[in-house]
Design a protein around this motif. Structure first.
Motif, PDB file in Angstrom:
ATOM      1  N   ALA A  67      12.274  23.186  13.714  1.00 20.10           N
ATOM      2  CA  ALA A  67      12.709  22.099  14.390  1.00 20.10           C
ATOM      3  C   ALA A  67      13.556  21.271  13.306  1.00 20.10           C
ATOM      4  O   ALA A  67      14.572  20.556  13.701  1.00 20.10           O
ATOM      5  N   GLY A  68      13.200  21.415  11.939  1.00 19.64           N
ATOM      6  CA  GLY A  68      14.003  20.816  10.980  1.00 19.64           C
ATOM      7  C   GLY A  68      13.622  21.022   9.449  1.00 19.64           C
ATOM      8  O   GLY A  68      13.087  21.694   9.412  1.00 19.64           O
ATOM      9  N   ILE A  69      14.287  20.143   8.625  1.00 23.16           N
ATOM     10  CA  ILE A  69      14.074  20.258   7.022  1.00 23.16           C
ATOM     11  C   ILE A  69      13.388  19.110   6.526  1.00 23.16           C
ATOM     12  O   ILE A  69      13.658  18.021   6.947  1.00 23.16           O
ATOM     13  N   ASP A  70      12.397  19.301   5.827  1.00 25.97           N
ATOM     14  CA  ASP A  70      11.848  18.157   5.078  1.00 25.97           C
ATOM     15  C   ASP A  70      11.974  18.186   3.686  1.00 25.97           C
ATOM     16  O   ASP A  70      11.748  19.194   2.994  1.00 25.97           O
ATOM     17  N   ARG A  71      12.638  17.207   3.027  1.00 24.64           N
ATOM     18  CA  ARG A  71      12.912  16.895   1.444  1.00 24.64           C
ATOM     19  C   ARG A  71      12.286  15.953   0.941  1.00 24.64           C
ATOM     20  O   ARG A  71      13.123  15.373   0.098  1.00 24.64           O
ATOM     21  N   SER A  72      11.124  15.482   1.507  1.00 27.34           N
ATOM     22  CA  SER A  72      10.559  14.274   0.783  1.00 27.34           C
ATOM     23  C   SER A  72       9.566  14.803  -0.628  1.00 27.34           C
ATOM     24  O   SER A  72       9.548  15.811  -0.592  1.00 27.34           O
ATOM     25  N   PRO A  73       9.682  13.629  -1.292  1.00 26.61           N
ATOM     26  CA  PRO A  73       8.856  14.131  -2.676  1.00 26.61           C
ATOM     27  C   PRO A  73       7.751  14.201  -2.219  1.00 26.61           C
ATOM     28  O   PRO A  73       6.993  13.944  -1.441  1.00 26.61           O
ATOM     29  N   ASP A  74       7.028  14.821  -3.315  1.00 23.43           N
ATOM     30  CA  ASP A  74       5.516  15.201  -3.219  1.00 23.43           C
ATOM     31  C   ASP A  74       4.468  14.018  -2.833  1.00 23.43           C
ATOM     32  O   ASP A  74       3.509  14.355  -2.156  1.00 23.43           O
ATOM     33  N   ASN A  75       4.657  13.025  -3.601  1.00 25.25           N
ATOM     34  CA  ASN A  75       3.814  11.914  -3.652  1.00 25.25           C
ATOM     35  C   ASN A  75       4.229  10.856  -2.188  1.00 25.25           C
ATOM     36  O   ASN A  75       3.166  10.022  -1.817  1.00 25.25           O
ATOM     37  N   ARG A  76       5.098  11.604  -1.349  1.00 25.59           N
ATOM     38  CA  ARG A  76       5.409  10.622  -0.290  1.00 25.59           C
ATOM     39  C   ARG A  76       5.911  11.603   0.988  1.00 25.59           C
ATOM     40  O   ARG A  76       7.056  11.888   1.245  1.00 25.59           O
ATOM     41  N   PRO A  77       5.059  12.362   1.337  1.00 24.33           N
ATOM     42  CA  PRO A  77       5.322  13.627   2.338  1.00 24.33           C
ATOM     43  C   PRO A  77       5.722  12.871   3.761  1.00 24.33           C
ATOM     44  O   PRO A  77       5.431  11.989   4.117  1.00 24.33           O
ATOM     45  N   ASN A  78       6.803  13.637   4.370  1.00 23.13           N
ATOM     46  CA  ASN A  78       7.296  13.432   5.567  1.00 23.13           C
ATOM     47  C   ASN A  78       7.976  12.111   5.648  1.00 23.13           C
ATOM     48  O   ASN A  78       7.845  11.445   6.618  1.00 23.13           O
ATOM     49  N   THR A  79       8.632  11.924   4.594  1.00 18.47           N
ATOM     50  CA  THR A  79       9.385  10.347   4.604  1.00 18.47           C
ATOM     51  C   THR A  79      10.875  10.695   4.601  1.00 18.47           C
ATOM     52  O   THR A  79      11.557   9.831   5.063  1.00 18.47           O
ATOM     53  N   THR A  80      11.392  11.712   4.142  1.00 18.19           N
ATOM     54  CA  THR A  80      12.810  12.431   4.056  1.00 18.19           C
ATOM     55  C   THR A  80      13.069  13.655   4.915  1.00 18.19           C
ATOM     56  O   THR A  80      12.761  14.593   4.300  1.00 18.19           O
ATOM     57  N   PHE A  81      13.255  13.550   6.059  1.00 22.06           N
ATOM     58  CA  PHE A  81      13.442  14.708   6.990  1.00 22.06           C
ATOM     59  C   PHE A  81      14.598  14.670   8.066  1.00 22.06           C
ATOM     60  O   PHE A  81      15.148  13.614   8.161  1.00 22.06           O
ATOM     61  N   LEU A 115       0.851  -1.312   0.008  1.00 23.75           N
ATOM     62  CA  LEU A 115       0.200   0.070  -0.006  1.00 23.75           C
ATOM     63  C   LEU A 115       0.833   1.234   0.122  1.00 23.75           C
ATOM     64  O   LEU A 115       1.223   1.721   1.006  1.00 23.75           O
ATOM     65  N   LYS A 116       1.183   1.705  -1.073  1.00 22.73           N
ATOM     66  CA  LYS A 116       2.169   2.809  -1.286  1.00 22.73           C
ATOM     67  C   LYS A 116       1.327   4.223  -0.746  1.00 22.73           C
ATOM     68  O   LYS A 116       0.347   4.577  -1.142  1.00 22.73           O
ATOM     69  N   GLY A 117       2.295   4.944  -0.060  1.00 26.76           N
ATOM     70  CA  GLY A 117       1.641   6.204   0.387  1.00 26.76           C
ATOM     71  C   GLY A 117       0.773   6.190   1.662  1.00 26.76           C
ATOM     72  O   GLY A 117       0.577   7.159   2.270  1.00 26.76           O
ATOM     73  N   ALA A 118       0.464   5.027   2.290  1.00 26.65           N
ATOM     74  CA  ALA A 118      -0.306   4.701   3.393  1.00 26.65           C
ATOM     75  C   ALA A 118       0.642   4.935   4.788  1.00 26.65           C
ATOM     76  O   ALA A 118       1.692   4.681   4.450  1.00 26.65           O
ATOM     77  N   GLU A 119       0.170   5.579   5.539  1.00 26.39           N
ATOM     78  CA  GLU A 119       0.853   5.545   6.864  1.00 26.39           C
ATOM     79  C   GLU A 119       0.154   4.514   8.156  1.00 26.39           C
ATOM     80  O   GLU A 119      -1.028   4.384   8.031  1.00 26.39           O
ATOM     81  N   PHE A 120       1.159   4.005   8.535  1.00 26.92           N
ATOM     82  CA  PHE A 120       0.587   3.003   9.702  1.00 26.92           C
ATOM     83  C   PHE A 120       1.080   3.288  11.039  1.00 26.92           C
ATOM     84  O   PHE A 120       2.087   3.687  11.158  1.00 26.92           O
ATOM     85  N   VAL A 121       0.202   3.102  11.843  1.00 29.27           N
ATOM     86  CA  VAL A 121       0.456   3.390  13.369  1.00 29.27           C
ATOM     87  C   VAL A 121       0.134   2.057  13.947  1.00 29.27           C
ATOM     88  O   VAL A 121      -0.824   1.612  14.207  1.00 29.27           O
ATOM     89  N   VAL A 122       1.200   1.454  14.591  1.00 32.07           N
ATOM     90  CA  VAL A 122       1.057   0.407  15.592  1.00 32.07           C
ATOM     91  C   VAL A 122       1.079   1.146  16.840  1.00 32.07           C
ATOM     92  O   VAL A 122       2.131   1.510  17.483  1.00 32.07           O
ATOM     93  N   SER A 123      -0.071   0.843  17.711  1.00 28.80           N
ATOM     94  CA  SER A 123      -0.223   1.358  18.990  1.00 28.80           C
ATOM     95  C   SER A 123       0.879   0.715  19.985  1.00 28.80           C
ATOM     96  O   SER A 123       1.313   1.523  20.814  1.00 28.80           O
ATOM     97  N   ARG A 124       1.006  -0.345  20.064  1.00 24.77           N
ATOM     98  CA  ARG A 124       1.988  -1.022  20.865  1.00 24.77           C
ATOM     99  C   ARG A 124       3.600  -0.723  20.662  1.00 24.77           C
ATOM    100  O   ARG A 124       4.054  -0.367  21.698  1.00 24.77           O
ATOM    101  N   LEU A 125       3.763  -0.567  19.352  1.00 25.41           N
ATOM    102  CA  LEU A 125       5.178   0.042  18.947  1.00 25.41           C
ATOM    103  C   LEU A 125       5.408   1.477  19.473  1.00 25.41           C
ATOM    104  O   LEU A 125       6.424   1.673  19.995  1.00 25.41           O
ATOM    105  N   MET A 126       4.061   2.297  19.492  1.00 27.36           N
ATOM    106  CA  MET A 126       4.489   3.718  19.836  1.00 27.36           C
ATOM    107  C   MET A 126       4.437   3.590  21.553  1.00 27.36           C
ATOM    108  O   MET A 126       5.196   4.488  21.803  1.00 27.36           O
ATOM    109  N   GLY A 127       3.846   2.902  22.121  1.00 29.74           N
ATOM    110  CA  GLY A 127       3.839   2.681  23.467  1.00 29.74           C
ATOM    111  C   GLY A 127       5.214   2.120  24.020  1.00 29.74           C
ATOM    112  O   GLY A 127       5.652   2.759  24.960  1.00 29.74           O
ATOM    113  N   GLU A 128       5.921   1.165  23.255  1.00 29.27           N
ATOM    114  CA  GLU A 128       7.174   0.863  23.490  1.00 29.27           C
ATOM    115  C   GLU A 128       8.136   2.045  23.500  1.00 29.27           C
ATOM    116  O   GLU A 128       9.172   1.961  24.239  1.00 29.27           O
ATOM    117  N   ARG A 129       8.051   2.599  22.468  1.00 24.25           N
ATOM    118  CA  ARG A 129       9.123   3.826  22.257  1.00 24.25           C
ATOM    119  C   ARG A 129       8.869   4.993  23.185  1.00 24.25           C
ATOM    120  O   ARG A 129       9.672   5.515  23.681  1.00 24.25           O
TER     121      ARG A 129
END
Length: 558
Positions: free
Chosen positions: A493-507, A419-433
């Motif tokens: 806080a930072g710089i984002d240089r992600s491609p337009d079709n995949r935002p917030n992936t290269t920062f 699933l290209k472009g989809a964002e996945f959130v794992v609640s357990r993984l977020m809790g561990e971090r």
């Protein structure tokens, strides 16, 4: 010989027929592209812009003729000639839209077609009144102001007035929600037919009295006739009755219809009250006949559904509707219905393509897929499998739609990589971090909670384009620029240089770090960079692109 000749001629005739048919379809498609550039099957072009500007100008000029006739009565003949020209233009436009429509049989009963027809009728009635009764023409001319309603059609086509159009869409969806929730469709139909009968009946009685009355009566004035008909029907005052015999027969028929109307209205009101009691404390159901736009779709019904809805509303300040698609969604109860006034539900299996079509994904802004089991006791693998199946079904409906998927297990992210472009959130993984962060920095969970929670006094992350005055500057100079800005409290806080079709992936959140940051030569800001900012509200450094705002690429809280 005749047989051979016929075999040769028949394909030629068929080819000529197909060529003519294809040419006709091409011309209809060309006209549709010009007159309706924002439809799914049309391609906007410069001619469509010129056409929209021309029609809007004609509408405004035709409405200006009404006060002009009052202030310059000596030019009434000239104004009437202009009115005939404008009416001719509207009639030609209506016929062209009808001929170019995809479904020409149903086009006359579509909402915009009815608005166009109503805008033409006043001038036609004036023309008929001019032929039959000259005095009636002056009474009908004010109805030409209905043409101003036609401007609603062009708000979206011209890509201006986004705020106005969004409010009109919001009003339409709220009205349809109330109408469906309280079963007002039948009541609305009855009131509409009653209004039409009142207008038609009043005009009929007025024309009848003008033609057959032997002495002056209460229906000599056009606008007073409307009020006199109501008085006769509800009070029966005799001095407001028609003079002619035919007029009295018409009023009697209206009186009988009014008695029937009162009984039907009483039954409908009782039905509305019963339905309102049955749906008390539950989320509103999406009307099956209403199309949603600029909305957020939440698929799945988890235990934290209401919390997600509250956060989405807080993030968007209740500016967009939310549609919940899940099994048994029509039975979801809430304790504070006023907090969910912009939430609609659609009951059904989200994997079913027909259910997703009713969710209007083509016009949605975002989709959230919650991890929820189909049955009690489902394992985490089964729950994630259903979430991924729902995500695939959504992508099948609209590939360009931003998608956020909640999963239970982090090892399922690899299976979801298709699933290209989809964002996945794992609640357990977020809790561990988060636990690991709190071990290193006690109390840091409060900071993360503030950043991830939308409230009036909390800061959020924003990614914005680089302002023109900062292009070519170093990252350190940009930090000093924001520190010296008194108008807004912003932290770079930072710089984002992600491609337009995949935002917030290269920062890079700390590009100045000598080991993990950017090389010194790459620390200068480019025109295509995006800045990662922390602020209380979306910064106003650069003008918001109206096209991105319209297409939903940018969501604003204000």
């Amino acid at each position: 010989m005749n047989r051979i000749f016929s075999k040769r001629v028949e394909p030629t005739n068929r080819c000529l027929f197909n060529a003519a048919s294809n040419s006709g379809r091409y011309r209809r498609k060309r006209v549709r592209d010009i007159m309706n550039p924002c439809s799914e099957s049309s391609q906007p072009n410069r001619a469509s812009l010129y056409f929209d500007v021309f029609i809007i100008s004609v509408i405004l000029l035709s409405c200006l003729l009404i006060p002009a006739e009052h202030f310059f009565p000596s030019l009434q003949g000239f104004f009437w000639t202009l009115e005939l020209i404008f009416t001719f233009i509207f009639v030609i436009e209506y016929l062209l839209r009808w001929g170019a429509a995809v479904n020409r049989l149903l086009y006359p009963v579509t909402p915009y077609a009815l608005i166009d027809l109503i805008a033409i009728l006043p001038s036609i009635l004036m023309l008929l009144s001019d032929i039959i009764f000259m005095s009636a023409a002056r009474s009908i001319r004010l109805l030409r102001l209905i043409r101003l309603i036609r401007l609603i059609r062009f708000l979206r086509h011209l890509r201006i007035g986004f705020g106005i159009y969004r409010r009109l869409v919001s009003f339409r969806m709220r009205f349809n929600r109330i109408r469906h929730q309280n079963r007002l469709v039948q009541l609305q139909r009855i009131l509409f037919y009653s209004l039409v009968a009142w207008v038609v009946g009043t005009n009929l009685i007025y024309l009848t009295e003008k033609k057959f009355a032997v002495s002056p009566g209460a229906y000599d004035h056009y606008w007073q006739s409307y009020w006199h008909v109501i008085i006769v029907l509800f009070s029966g005052i005799e001095d407001k009755e028609p003079v002619s015999f035919l007029g009295r027969v018409e009023v009697t028929l209206f009186l009988i219809a009014g008695i029937c109307f009162a009984g039907i209205m009483t039954a409908e009101i009782v039905s509305i009250l019963v339905k309102k009691i049955q749906r008390a404390g539950k989320l509103a159901i999406k009307p099956p006949y209403s199309r949603m736009e600029q909305h957020i779709v939440i698929i799945g019904r988890g235990p934290h559904l209401l919390s997600v809805i509250r956060q989405v509303n807080a993030a968007l300040d209740y500016r967009h509707f939310i549609l919940v698609v899940a099994r048994g969604a029509d039975e979801i109860k809430v304790h504070a219905p006023s907090l969910f006034k912009n939430v609609l539900v659609l009951a059904g299996d989200p994997i079913n393509p027909q259910i997703l079509e009713q969710a209007d994904l083509q016009d949605a802004l975002r989709v959230i897929v919650l991890s929820a089991g189909h049955r009690a006791g489902d394992s985490t693998y089964e729950v994630d499998d259903r979430a991924l199946m729902k995500s695939i079904a959504v992508v099948g409906q609209n590939k360009a739609l931003p998608l956020v998927v909640e999963l239970q297990r982090k090892d399922n992210i690899k299976a979801a990589s298709v699933l290209k472009g989809a964002e996945f959130v794992v609640s357990r993984l977020m809790g561990e971090r988060l636990i690991n962060q709190s071990v290193l920095n006690p109390g840091v969970t409060e900071i993360y909670d503030s950043l991830m929670t939308f409230t009036d006094d909390s800061s959020e992350f924003y990614t914005e384009r680089v302002p023109a005055e900062l292009i070519g500057c170093s990252f350190r100079d940009a930090q000093l620029f924001f520190l010296n800005t008194d108008k807004e409290a912003i932290i770079l806080a930072g710089i984002d240089r992600s491609p337009d079709n995949r935002p917030n992936t290269t920062f890079w959140l700390c590009p100045l770090d000598p080991e993990y940051g950017l090389p010194q030569a790459e620390q200068f800001l480019r025109s295509d960079d995006r800045l990662i900012l922390i602020a209380y509200r979306r910064p106003t450094l650069t003008a918001v692109c109206q096209e991105d705002l319209w297409e939903g690429k940018i969501l604003c809280r204000s």
